[in-house]
Design a protein around this motif. Structure first.
Motif, mmCIF file in Angstrom:
data_model
loop_
_atom_site.group_PDB
_atom_site.id
_atom_site.type_symbol
_atom_site.label_atom_id
_atom_site.label_comp_id
_atom_site.label_asym_id
_atom_site.label_seq_id
_atom_site.Cartn_x
_atom_site.Cartn_y
_atom_site.Cartn_z
ATOM 1 N N TYR A 42 -0.729 4.834 -1.168
ATOM 2 C CA TYR A 42 -1.925 4.878 -0.332
ATOM 3 C C TYR A 42 -1.539 5.086 1.130
ATOM 4 O O TYR A 42 -0.410 4.820 1.528
ATOM 5 C CB TYR A 42 -2.715 3.568 -0.435
ATOM 6 C CG TYR A 42 -3.278 3.299 -1.805
ATOM 7 C CD1 TYR A 42 -4.380 3.992 -2.276
ATOM 8 C CD2 TYR A 42 -2.701 2.342 -2.627
ATOM 9 C CE1 TYR A 42 -4.913 3.734 -3.535
ATOM 10 C CE2 TYR A 42 -3.210 2.073 -3.889
ATOM 11 C CZ TYR A 42 -4.318 2.773 -4.330
ATOM 12 O OH TYR A 42 -4.825 2.505 -5.574
ATOM 13 N N GLN A 75 -6.439 2.334 4.574
ATOM 14 C CA GLN A 75 -6.866 1.271 3.673
ATOM 15 C C GLN A 75 -7.112 -0.042 4.423
ATOM 16 O O GLN A 75 -8.102 -0.729 4.169
ATOM 17 C CB GLN A 75 -5.834 1.056 2.567
ATOM 18 C CG GLN A 75 -5.625 2.251 1.656
ATOM 19 C CD GLN A 75 -6.902 2.751 1.026
ATOM 20 O OE1 GLN A 75 -7.336 3.849 1.319
ATOM 21 N NE2 GLN A 75 -7.510 1.967 0.169
ATOM 22 N N LEU A 128 0.830 -1.207 0.000
ATOM 23 C CA LEU A 128 0.000 0.000 0.000
ATOM 24 C C LEU A 128 0.865 1.257 0.000
ATOM 25 O O LEU A 128 0.593 2.215 -0.719
ATOM 26 C CB LEU A 128 -0.947 -0.003 1.201
ATOM 27 C CG LEU A 128 -2.096 -1.007 1.124
ATOM 28 C CD1 LEU A 128 -2.731 -1.211 2.491
ATOM 29 C CD2 LEU A 128 -3.140 -0.559 0.115
ATOM 30 N N THR A 150 -4.652 -2.910 -2.363
ATOM 31 C CA THR A 150 -4.093 -2.978 -3.714
ATOM 32 C C THR A 150 -3.765 -4.426 -4.088
ATOM 33 O O THR A 150 -3.460 -5.251 -3.219
ATOM 34 C CB THR A 150 -2.817 -2.113 -3.820
ATOM 35 O OG1 THR A 150 -2.323 -2.188 -5.151
ATOM 36 C CG2 THR A 150 -1.730 -2.556 -2.861
#
Length: 87
Positions: free
Chosen positions: A36, A41, A31, A55
């Protein structure tokens, strides 16, 4: 012709199991690499169960789905408790 009165035995070899700690480390790194916010997340995934929060980079999405979400939370809570010396 085979003797059908005997039961066949089938044994499956299990491979090494990956630990929640290792999964979280790999997912966090993937990530981060993609730009991100890993904490946001992972929280989104844990709260919703929606794997699209993670991801697919470095197979992070398929990896995180191999572990139950409650096991991931348990691992994170253990690490937090150890970090703060509450034990």
């Amino acid at each position: 012709m085979k003797d059908l009165s005997n039961t066949q035995f089938f044994h499956v070899e299990t491979g090494p199991q990956i630990k929640a700690k290792d999964i979280l480390e790999i997912v966090y790194g993937a990530l981060k690499e993609k730009g991100y916010n890993p904490v946001n997340q992972i929280v989104g995934y844990i709260m919703s169960g929606d794997p699209t929060y993670i991801t697919s980079h470095n197979s992070a999405r398929s990896l995180i789905m191999k572990m139950e979400r409650d096991e991931l939370v348990e691992e994170m809570l253990k690490a937090y408790i150890e970090h703060h010396g509450w034990e």
